[in-house]
Design an enzyme around this catalytic site. Structure first.
Site, PDB file in Angstrom:
ATOM      1  N   MET A 150      -5.713  -2.095  -4.896  1.00 36.81           N
ATOM      2  CA  MET A 150      -5.678  -2.163  -3.436  1.00 36.81           C
ATOM      3  C   MET A 150      -5.266  -0.816  -2.827  1.00 36.81           C
ATOM      4  O   MET A 150      -4.771   0.067  -3.520  1.00 36.81           O
ATOM      5  CB  MET A 150      -4.746  -3.275  -2.973  1.00 36.81           C
ATOM      6  CG  MET A 150      -5.409  -4.640  -3.001  1.00 36.81           C
ATOM      7  SD  MET A 150      -4.391  -5.884  -2.208  1.00 36.81           S
ATOM      8  CE  MET A 150      -5.540  -7.242  -2.133  1.00 36.81           C
ATOM      9  N   ASP A 197       0.805  -1.233   0.000  1.00 42.61           N
ATOM     10  CA  ASP A 197       0.000   0.000   0.000  1.00 42.61           C
ATOM     11  C   ASP A 197       0.841   1.288   0.000  1.00 42.61           C
ATOM     12  O   ASP A 197       0.346   2.352  -0.362  1.00 42.61           O
ATOM     13  CB  ASP A 197      -0.916   0.044   1.226  1.00 42.61           C
ATOM     14  CG  ASP A 197      -2.006  -1.012   1.172  1.00 42.61           C
ATOM     15  OD1 ASP A 197      -2.031  -1.783   0.196  1.00 42.61           O
ATOM     16  OD2 ASP A 197      -2.818  -1.076   2.109  1.00 42.61           O
TER      17      ASP A 197
HETATM   18  O1  F6P Z   1      -2.539  -3.927   3.616  1.00 47.53           O
HETATM   19  C1  F6P Z   1      -2.268  -4.567   2.435  1.00 47.53           C
HETATM   20  C2  F6P Z   1      -3.535  -5.024   1.766  1.00 47.53           C
HETATM   21  O2  F6P Z   1      -3.127  -5.646   0.578  1.00 47.53           O
HETATM   22  C3  F6P Z   1      -4.588  -3.957   1.499  1.00 47.53           C
HETATM   23  O3  F6P Z   1      -4.342  -3.183   0.375  1.00 47.53           O
HETATM   24  C4  F6P Z   1      -5.838  -4.791   1.362  1.00 47.53           C
HETATM   25  O4  F6P Z   1      -6.977  -4.054   1.692  1.00 47.53           O
HETATM   26  C5  F6P Z   1      -5.613  -5.869   2.373  1.00 47.53           C
HETATM   27  O5  F6P Z   1      -4.226  -5.998   2.523  1.00 47.53           O
HETATM   28  C6  F6P Z   1      -6.236  -7.195   2.024  1.00 47.53           C
HETATM   29  O6  F6P Z   1      -6.033  -8.069   3.090  1.00 47.53           O
HETATM   30  P1  F6P Z   1      -6.387  -9.602   3.080  1.00 47.53           P
HETATM   31  O7  F6P Z   1      -5.374 -10.292   2.232  1.00 47.53           O
HETATM   32  O8  F6P Z   1      -6.272  -9.999   4.510  1.00 47.53           O
HETATM   33  O9  F6P Z   1      -7.755  -9.727   2.517  1.00 47.53           O
END
Ligand code: F6P
EC number: 2.7.1.11
Length: 320
Positions: A170, A128
């Protein structure tokens, strides 16, 4: 310091393996022992330690993901979980810890330093680029290159059909990926959580671009703004478009790390080991003006990254 441990925690990112490899081989070079903790804070609480040798990290620099695996572990927020973790570190004879991950993981590292006075160094790893204090976190460059490949690919078909595409990328609280990929992918608009917008203005802009002769339009939407599906429905209803939606999802989190991420991860891993040996603790390795510096975890966690105003301006000017 004779024995240290390393772990990856929270959402994974490309370059984590390169960082672990660098930690392991740097530490071995100082004749220290290195243990890997599997599955982040979960593994720390559950005593999942494995001894790492030079061969354990062979053929690893190019691999995406993290071979130590990762997890989100809310139990570590509770004192019971923290005490278990500290007991395990003590029983394993670990004298210093390196945590690779995002904000949540670094917050855990801060607890280990502040409350338990245990030597710990953080390494920023999150696609991010929402971590304060470092110009870039590990994984961001690779994610941007993946997104860019997708935008370029979508552009081909969008142009053939004079279509408007909305691409969701993301970024829960941070529009860095959306803004940077919109600029480098030649998109018409980047919708990010940091900058409020009116859907009517975006519609007006896209219509004007078609009138000026554009044959396709691409809007990049950061997930923190909302879902591209919902946005697309309203966009079509008000604007009379027939947009196509692509949600890139976890494709952005995988893949072989780029040259930039491999070097960044390698430099940060080496710096984290050196820092532990120099008696540092409660700090994060950070890229600042091409140098690797140390930033106190308190400063990292109490501040929010600001979006570069000049880049916002450039995105607007160049999307004509
Ligand atoms: O924080 C990194 C990230 O890739 C975010 O951009 C995204 O919202 C989140 O993780 C997704 O998380 P998970 O893999 O737990 O669904």
């Amino acid at each position: 310091m004779k024995r240290i441990a390393v772990m990856t925690s929270g959402g994974d990112c490309p370059g984590m393996n390169a960082a672990i490899r660098s930690v392991v081989r740097t530490a071995l070079n100082y004749e220290m022992e290195v243990y890997g903790i599997e599955q982040g804070y979960s593994g720390l609480m559950e005593d999942q330690f494995i001894k790492l040798e030079s061969r354990s990290v062979a053929n690893m620099i190019q691999r995406g993901g993290t071979f130590l695996r990762s997890a989100r572990a809310p139990e570590f927020k509770e004192e019971e979980g923290q005490l278990k973790a500290m007991e395990n570190l003590k029983n394993q004879g670990i004298e210093g810890l390196i945590v690779i991950g995002g904000d949540g993981s670094l917050a855990g590292a801060k607890v280990i330093h502040d409350k338990y006075h245990f030597p710990v160094i953080g390494i920023p790893g999150s696609i991010d680029n929402d971590i304060y204090g470092t110009d870039m976190s590990i994984g961001v460059d690779t994610a941007l290159n993946t997104i860019l490949w997708c935008i370029d690919t979508i552009n081909d078909t969008a142009s053939s059909h004079d279509r408007t595409f909305i691409i969701e990328v993301m970024g829960r609280n941070c529009g860095y990926l959306a803004l940077m990929s919109a600029i480098s992918g030649g998109a018409e608009a980047a919708l990010i959580p940091e900058v409020p917008f009116k859907i009517e203005n975006i519609i007006k802009k896209i219509k004007e671009r078609y009138e000026e002769g554009k044959t396709r339009s691409v809007i990049i939407l950061a997930e923190g703004v909302g879902s591209a599906g919902d946005f697309g429905k309203t966009f079509d209803m008000i604007g009379g478009f027939e947009t196509r939606i692509t949600v890139l999802g976890h494709i952005q989190r995988g893949g072989s790390p780029t040259h930039f991420d491999r070097i960044l991860a390698t430099r940060m891993g080496a710096s984290a080991v050196d820092s532990l040996l120099n008696g540092e603790s409660g700090v994060m390795t950070a890229l600042q003006e091409r140098k690797i510096e140390l930033v106190p975890l308190g400063e990292v966690l109490n501040n929010k990254r600001k979006m570069d105003k000049k880049l916002l301006e450039i995105a607007e000017v160049l999307s004509k």
